[in-house]
Design a protein around this motif. Structure first.
Motif, mmCIF file in Angstrom:
data_model
loop_
_atom_site.group_PDB
_atom_site.id
_atom_site.type_symbol
_atom_site.label_atom_id
_atom_site.label_comp_id
_atom_site.label_asym_id
_atom_site.label_seq_id
_atom_site.Cartn_x
_atom_site.Cartn_y
_atom_site.Cartn_z
ATOM 1 N N MET A 1 1.365 -10.336 -3.534
ATOM 2 C CA MET A 1 -0.142 -10.784 -3.519
ATOM 3 C C MET A 1 -0.507 -9.719 -2.962
ATOM 4 O O MET A 1 -0.831 -9.153 -1.806
ATOM 5 N N ALA A 2 -1.803 -8.881 -3.764
ATOM 6 C CA ALA A 2 -2.481 -7.649 -3.644
ATOM 7 C C ALA A 2 -3.942 -8.462 -2.195
ATOM 8 O O ALA A 2 -4.238 -9.855 -1.655
ATOM 9 N N LYS A 3 -3.975 -6.766 -1.209
ATOM 10 C CA LYS A 3 -4.655 -7.952 -0.239
ATOM 11 C C LYS A 3 -5.744 -7.101 -0.651
ATOM 12 O O LYS A 3 -7.049 -6.874 -0.439
ATOM 13 N N GLU A 4 -6.034 -8.517 -1.168
ATOM 14 C CA GLU A 4 -7.923 -8.092 -2.295
ATOM 15 C C GLU A 4 -8.425 -9.997 -1.349
ATOM 16 O O GLU A 4 -7.893 -10.832 -2.448
ATOM 17 N N CYS A 5 -9.595 -9.910 -1.840
ATOM 18 C CA CYS A 5 -10.753 -10.938 -1.744
ATOM 19 C C CYS A 5 -11.135 -11.193 -3.188
ATOM 20 O O CYS A 5 -11.914 -10.451 -4.256
ATOM 21 N N GLY A 9 -14.014 -9.049 -3.844
ATOM 22 C CA GLY A 9 -13.250 -7.720 -4.123
ATOM 23 C C GLY A 9 -12.866 -6.968 -2.909
ATOM 24 O O GLY A 9 -12.955 -5.356 -3.018
ATOM 25 N N LYS A 10 -12.986 -7.140 -2.098
ATOM 26 C CA LYS A 10 -12.418 -5.990 -1.075
ATOM 27 C C LYS A 10 -11.298 -5.691 -0.556
ATOM 28 O O LYS A 10 -10.571 -6.758 -0.894
ATOM 29 N N ARG A 11 -10.670 -4.845 -0.746
ATOM 30 C CA ARG A 11 -9.120 -4.198 -0.834
ATOM 31 C C ARG A 11 -9.247 -3.526 0.742
ATOM 32 O O ARG A 11 -10.362 -2.832 1.463
ATOM 33 N N PRO A 12 -7.916 -2.608 0.952
ATOM 34 C CA PRO A 12 -7.654 -1.680 2.052
ATOM 35 C C PRO A 12 -8.162 -0.807 2.081
ATOM 36 O O PRO A 12 -8.168 -0.499 0.740
ATOM 37 N N VAL A 13 -8.864 0.061 2.914
ATOM 38 C CA VAL A 13 -9.308 1.571 2.727
ATOM 39 C C VAL A 13 -8.119 2.115 3.462
ATOM 40 O O VAL A 13 -7.909 1.567 4.401
ATOM 41 N N ASN A 23 -5.721 14.573 17.402
ATOM 42 C CA ASN A 23 -3.975 14.752 15.856
ATOM 43 C C ASN A 23 -4.986 13.669 14.978
ATOM 44 O O ASN A 23 -5.206 12.227 15.580
ATOM 45 N N LYS A 24 -4.203 13.838 14.146
ATOM 46 C CA LYS A 24 -5.395 12.876 13.263
ATOM 47 C C LYS A 24 -3.700 12.400 12.246
ATOM 48 O O LYS A 24 -2.949 13.408 11.772
ATOM 49 N N THR A 25 -3.322 11.107 12.099
ATOM 50 C CA THR A 25 -3.173 10.644 11.249
ATOM 51 C C THR A 25 -3.333 8.651 10.518
ATOM 52 O O THR A 25 -4.326 8.899 10.530
ATOM 53 N N ARG A 26 -2.409 8.892 9.163
ATOM 54 C CA ARG A 26 -3.083 7.946 8.567
ATOM 55 C C ARG A 26 -2.903 6.949 8.995
ATOM 56 O O ARG A 26 -1.965 6.430 9.106
ATOM 57 N N ARG A 27 -3.781 6.321 8.164
ATOM 58 C CA ARG A 27 -3.774 4.377 8.945
ATOM 59 C C ARG A 27 -4.964 3.867 7.598
ATOM 60 O O ARG A 27 -4.914 4.029 6.372
ATOM 61 N N ARG A 28 -4.583 2.735 7.875
ATOM 62 C CA ARG A 28 -5.511 1.772 7.002
ATOM 63 C C ARG A 28 -6.140 0.804 7.647
ATOM 64 O O ARG A 28 -5.570 0.297 8.909
ATOM 65 N N TRP A 29 -7.150 0.445 6.893
ATOM 66 C CA TRP A 29 -7.837 -0.804 7.422
ATOM 67 C C TRP A 29 -7.448 -2.257 6.355
ATOM 68 O O TRP A 29 -7.897 -2.055 5.667
ATOM 69 N N GLU A 30 -7.626 -3.083 6.607
ATOM 70 C CA GLU A 30 -7.290 -4.246 5.982
ATOM 71 C C GLU A 30 -8.152 -5.581 6.190
ATOM 72 O O GLU A 30 -8.445 -5.144 7.465
ATOM 73 N N PRO A 31 -8.923 -6.048 4.767
ATOM 74 C CA PRO A 31 -9.654 -7.246 5.489
ATOM 75 C C PRO A 31 -9.168 -8.217 5.463
ATOM 76 O O PRO A 31 -8.493 -8.320 5.870
ATOM 77 N N ASN A 32 -10.371 -8.860 6.789
ATOM 78 C CA ASN A 32 -10.248 -9.989 7.285
ATOM 79 C C ASN A 32 -10.136 -10.782 6.033
ATOM 80 O O ASN A 32 -11.377 -12.041 5.732
ATOM 81 N N LEU A 33 -9.376 -11.465 5.565
ATOM 82 C CA LEU A 33 -8.808 -12.239 4.250
ATOM 83 C C LEU A 33 -8.157 -13.758 4.450
ATOM 84 O O LEU A 33 -6.890 -13.443 5.825
ATOM 85 N N VAL A 51 -9.836 -15.499 0.370
ATOM 86 C CA VAL A 51 -11.056 -14.819 0.220
ATOM 87 C C VAL A 51 -11.552 -14.531 2.206
ATOM 88 O O VAL A 51 -10.711 -15.028 2.719
ATOM 89 N N SER A 52 -12.223 -12.756 1.851
ATOM 90 C CA SER A 52 -12.803 -12.803 2.719
ATOM 91 C C SER A 52 -13.553 -13.244 3.783
ATOM 92 O O SER A 52 -13.860 -14.388 3.096
#
Length: 75
Positions: A1-5, A9-13, A23-33, A51-52
């Motif tokens: 299941m995709a993390k999408e409302c 239609g909110k998705r992770p960014v 220092n820069k490291t990659r991360r994700r912001w998850e929607p509040n589903l 749903v979000s």
């Protein structure tokens, strides 16, 4: 299941987490589903959807069927 409302239609960014030392490291912001069971009067049944919290507010404001129609038009 995709993390999408399903309503908004909110998705992770993705972006950078920046430490104090810059220092820069990659991360994700998850929607509040949230998983919610929603009653659809026209079909006379419950539907379980992911749903979000913003989507829940949209459902409360417009109603379930209007929110689903708006989501279908969006894609």
């Amino acid at each position: 299941m995709a993390k999408e409302c399903l309503i908004t239609g909110k998705r992770p960014v993705a972006g950078n987490k920046i430490s104090h030392a810059h220092n820069k490291t990659r991360r994700r912001w998850e929607p509040n589903l949230q998983w919610k069971r929603v009653w659809i009067p026209s079909e006379n049944r419950f539907v379980r959807m992911c749903v979000s919290t913003r989507g829940l507010r949209t459902i409360s404001k417009l109603g379930v069927e209007a929110a689903l129609l708006k989501a279908k038009k969006r894609g």
